[in-house]
Scaffold this active site. Structure first.
Site, mmCIF file in Angstrom:
data_model
loop_
_atom_site.group_PDB
_atom_site.id
_atom_site.type_symbol
_atom_site.label_atom_id
_atom_site.label_comp_id
_atom_site.label_asym_id
_atom_site.label_seq_id
_atom_site.Cartn_x
_atom_site.Cartn_y
_atom_site.Cartn_z
ATOM 1 N N ASP A 10 -22.276 13.582 0.219
ATOM 2 C CA ASP A 10 -20.806 13.667 0.259
ATOM 3 C C ASP A 10 -20.236 12.500 -0.546
ATOM 4 O O ASP A 10 -19.262 11.875 -0.160
ATOM 5 C CB ASP A 10 -20.293 13.642 1.712
ATOM 6 C CG ASP A 10 -20.603 12.345 2.431
ATOM 7 O OD1 ASP A 10 -21.583 11.661 2.051
ATOM 8 O OD2 ASP A 10 -19.865 11.983 3.377
ATOM 9 N N ASP A 15 -23.253 6.472 -1.011
ATOM 10 C CA ASP A 15 -24.052 7.563 -1.605
ATOM 11 C C ASP A 15 -24.343 7.247 -3.070
ATOM 12 O O ASP A 15 -25.470 7.477 -3.553
ATOM 13 C CB ASP A 15 -23.301 8.894 -1.570
ATOM 14 C CG ASP A 15 -22.917 9.340 -0.179
ATOM 15 O OD1 ASP A 15 -22.014 8.720 0.399
ATOM 16 O OD2 ASP A 15 -23.518 10.313 0.319
HETATM 17 CA CA LIG Z 1 -22.676 9.664 2.609
#
Ligand SMILES: [Ca+2]
Length: 326
Positions: A10, A15
């Site tokens: 996401d 990330d």
């Molecule tokens: Ca994440």
């Protein structure tokens, strides 16, 4: 032989860090990156992943658009933890052609196909809400057993929550999907819980060293964290600091590190787990069943300690990109 990875993300700032770690890792082949809502709307997540690949000069890796919302409940439940666009709301040079760079195949179909083509060889690293994974097992009940292993950043082990009182963000965004994955994925499963990450935090001095390296990826990370309150050195502004004290925590990077170099994890709990779906306070919480009351046949491994020196080196290397890689 290279380790084959699918990254489900996401794509927020942590990330981005985790993806860069996979890109920098030797002997890792990323088969695809699948996107899910979470830190931002899925359209933003797709653009963020493309941006990270572009910064690292690795645009050949296919990116797939996945779920825009949870299995149950409101689909506009995204966080502004890393800004509304997921990458700190500072990037101005949006690519107007980004949609053309996203694969036409849906993320869930792509996941099933890639894993079926490479049975028992693919490590799936899940860094966001688990919606795409839950849909994958519904479309193909054999999907989990075709995986080599599964790495998840999500859940909690001490009942401490970061978005709600008792639930961690990725699980709280889609508790039903987290439940399905932890009940039905019988492949070896390695979890970095919220508390695991927080208890293995690094110093803000290290963070300065990390983002001030002389490379495009480091400059990118410095830019996207510059205005973001989650990277504020001013302590005690968030639940993390209240529970664990101040420090730099790159959540998703711990799950990625466990995948690309298992020796980073030095201590784990092996236990059955289940996600609470009904509770008014604890919905989305991961319950850890260390006394086997649930009589489940499948255990997961939850990281409790990592080798911070090794982890730090992986982080440093991940921001020295683009780098030459065969
Ligand atoms: Ca994440």
């Amino acid at each position: 032989m290279a380790k084959k990875l699918i990254i489900d993300t996401d794509c927020g700032i942590d990330d981005a860090q985790a993806i860069m770690m996979a890109l920098a890792a030797p002997d890792v082949e990323i088969l695809g990156i699948t996107c899910v809502f979470g830190n931002a709307a899925v359209e933003n997540v797709c653009q963020n992943v493309l941006k990270v690949l572009s910064v690292c000069d690795r645009e050949g890796i296919p990116v797939f658009r996945g779920s825009a919302g949870p299995l149950v409940g409101a689909s506009n439940a995204v966080s502004d933890h890393f800004g509304t666009d997921g990458l700190g709301d500072v990037l101005k040079d949006k690519d107007p052609l980004w949609e053309k760079k996203i694969q036409r195949e849906h993320a869930v179909n792509a996941m099933i196909r890639l894993v079926s083509e490479n049975q028992n060889q693919v490590s799936l690293v899940a860094l966001g809400p688990l919606t795409n994974l839950a849909l994958a097992v519904r479309l193909d009940p054999c999907f989990p057993q075709k995986l080599r292993d599964l790495y998840i950043m999500g859940g909690n082990v001490e009942g401490k929550g970061n978005v709600t009182l008792c639930a961690e963000f990725n699980f709280a965004m889609d508790p039903e999907s987290a439940y399905v994955v932890l009940e039905e994925f019988f492949c070896p499963t390695y979890i970095t819980s919220w508390e695991s990450a927080c208890r293995n935090s690094l110093t803000w001095e290290f963070f300065e060293e990390l983002i001030n390296q002389d490379a495009p990826a480091a400059r990118f990370m410095k830019t996207i964290t510059a205005e973001c309150w989650a990277y504020s050195r001013e302590s005690m502004r968030n639940k993390r600091d209240v529970y664990f004290g101040p420090g730099f925590v790159s959540y998703d990077a711990y799950a990625m590190a466990a995948c690309v170099d298992s020796s980073v994890v030095t201590e784990s709990i092996e236990s059955a787990v289940r996600v609470e779906l009904q509770g008014s306070i604890a919905r989305g919480m991961m319950a850890v069943d260390r006394t086997n009351q649930l009589k489940k046949s499948h255990n997961v491994f939850i990281m409790t300690k990592c080798d911070r020196a090794k982890f730090s080196q992986l982080l440093l290397k991940s921001l020295r990109q683009p780098c030459k890689k065969s």
